[in-house]
Write an enzyme that holds these catalytic residues in place. Sequence first.
Site, PDB file in Angstrom:
ATOM      1  N   ASP A 191      -3.904 -27.799  43.899  1.00 45.88           N
ATOM      2  CA  ASP A 191      -3.828 -29.215  44.232  1.00 45.88           C
ATOM      3  C   ASP A 191      -3.954 -29.516  45.724  1.00 45.88           C
ATOM      4  O   ASP A 191      -3.648 -28.676  46.576  1.00 45.88           O
ATOM      5  CB  ASP A 191      -2.511 -29.800  43.715  1.00 45.88           C
ATOM      6  CG  ASP A 191      -2.358 -29.640  42.223  1.00 45.88           C
ATOM      7  OD1 ASP A 191      -3.394 -29.553  41.532  1.00 45.88           O
ATOM      8  OD2 ASP A 191      -1.214 -29.601  41.737  1.00 45.88           O
ATOM      9  N   SER A 232       0.458 -27.168  33.614  1.00 42.78           N
ATOM     10  CA  SER A 232      -0.239 -27.423  34.869  1.00 42.78           C
ATOM     11  C   SER A 232       0.753 -27.413  36.035  1.00 42.78           C
ATOM     12  O   SER A 232       1.340 -26.378  36.316  1.00 42.78           O
ATOM     13  CB  SER A 232      -1.007 -28.748  34.765  1.00 42.78           C
ATOM     14  OG  SER A 232      -1.870 -28.933  35.860  1.00 42.78           O
ATOM     15  N   HIS A 270      -4.938 -23.485  35.014  1.00 53.87           N
ATOM     16  CA  HIS A 270      -6.340 -23.928  34.964  1.00 53.87           C
ATOM     17  C   HIS A 270      -7.265 -22.872  35.573  1.00 53.87           C
ATOM     18  O   HIS A 270      -8.325 -23.208  36.116  1.00 53.87           O
ATOM     19  CB  HIS A 270      -6.547 -25.248  35.722  1.00 53.87           C
ATOM     20  CG  HIS A 270      -5.737 -26.400  35.234  1.00 53.87           C
ATOM     21  ND1 HIS A 270      -6.046 -27.116  34.096  1.00 53.87           N
ATOM     22  CD2 HIS A 270      -4.614 -26.982  35.747  1.00 53.87           C
ATOM     23  CE1 HIS A 270      -5.164 -28.086  33.931  1.00 53.87           C
ATOM     24  NE2 HIS A 270      -4.284 -28.020  34.914  1.00 53.87           N
TER      25      HIS A 270
END
EC number: 3.4.13.21
Length: 236
Positions: free
Chosen positions: A137, A122, A159
Site C-alpha cells: 500500500d 488483505s 495479493h
Amino acid sequence: MTVNALLLSSSRVGDTPYLSHAIPFIKPLTADAQKWIFIPYAGVSMNYDTYLASVVTGLSELKLDISGIHQHPDPRQALKDADGILIGGGNTFHLLHELYKYDLVQLIREEVLKGKPYIGWSAGSNVSGLSIRTTNDMPIIEPPSFAALNILPFQLNPHYSNYRAPGHNGETRAQRLLEFTRVDPITPVIGIVEGSALWRQGETLSLLGENPAYLFCGEQQEIPIPVGSDLSHLLK
C-alpha cells in the site's frame, strides 16, 4: 486457550461475490463465536457503515452477529466484549494508524493470544505479522510505528503476484520483497496469492486454498510453498 487466526490474501477471487470463497475457511472459526466485531479502519475511500454492510452481507449464511467497532462509544470495551475479531482490507497504513490511535494494537494481540478468533483479509492480514514493512500500500498516513500485531512472527505480503505488465518498467513484487530481505535477511516473508490463506491454530500453521504461497528469506527468494504445507516451523 490457543491462537485461532485466519489470514486471507483477499476478500475475493476473480469475479466471485464478496468473501464467498472464504466461507469454508471462516466457518470453523465461528463454531463457538457468535458475536463479532468488525474493524473497518483500512477502508479510507468508503463509508464505514457501507463497509460493514458489505461484510454482513458477505457472511450472511454464517448467521453471525457482526457490529462495527466505529459504532461503539468505547472501542476497547467493544473488542473485549466480542467473541471474535474481523479486520478488512484497504490501506494498511491507515488501518495501523487508527489501531494505535484507539490503543487497540496491544489489546488485540492479548485477546488473540487468549484464544479469541481473528480473521483478517488483505490489510487485515498485513497487520497480523511482525510489521507492515512488506505491505503493497501507499503510505498515505504515518502510524506511530510500523510494528504490528505480531500474531504471526514474520512478515506477510497479501495479493502476492509477480506479474509484470508488458512494457512496464517498475519493480515486480518479487523485486520489492528482495529489497526487504536485503535490509532484513533474517525475517521470513510469506507472499499469499489471492484465493489462499494462512491458518494458525495454536502452534500449528498451515496454508489453505488453491494456490501456492511464496517464501522470501535471506538468499531464499520466491520459493513455492504447496497448498496444505505445514508451516509451523515459522512460529518458532
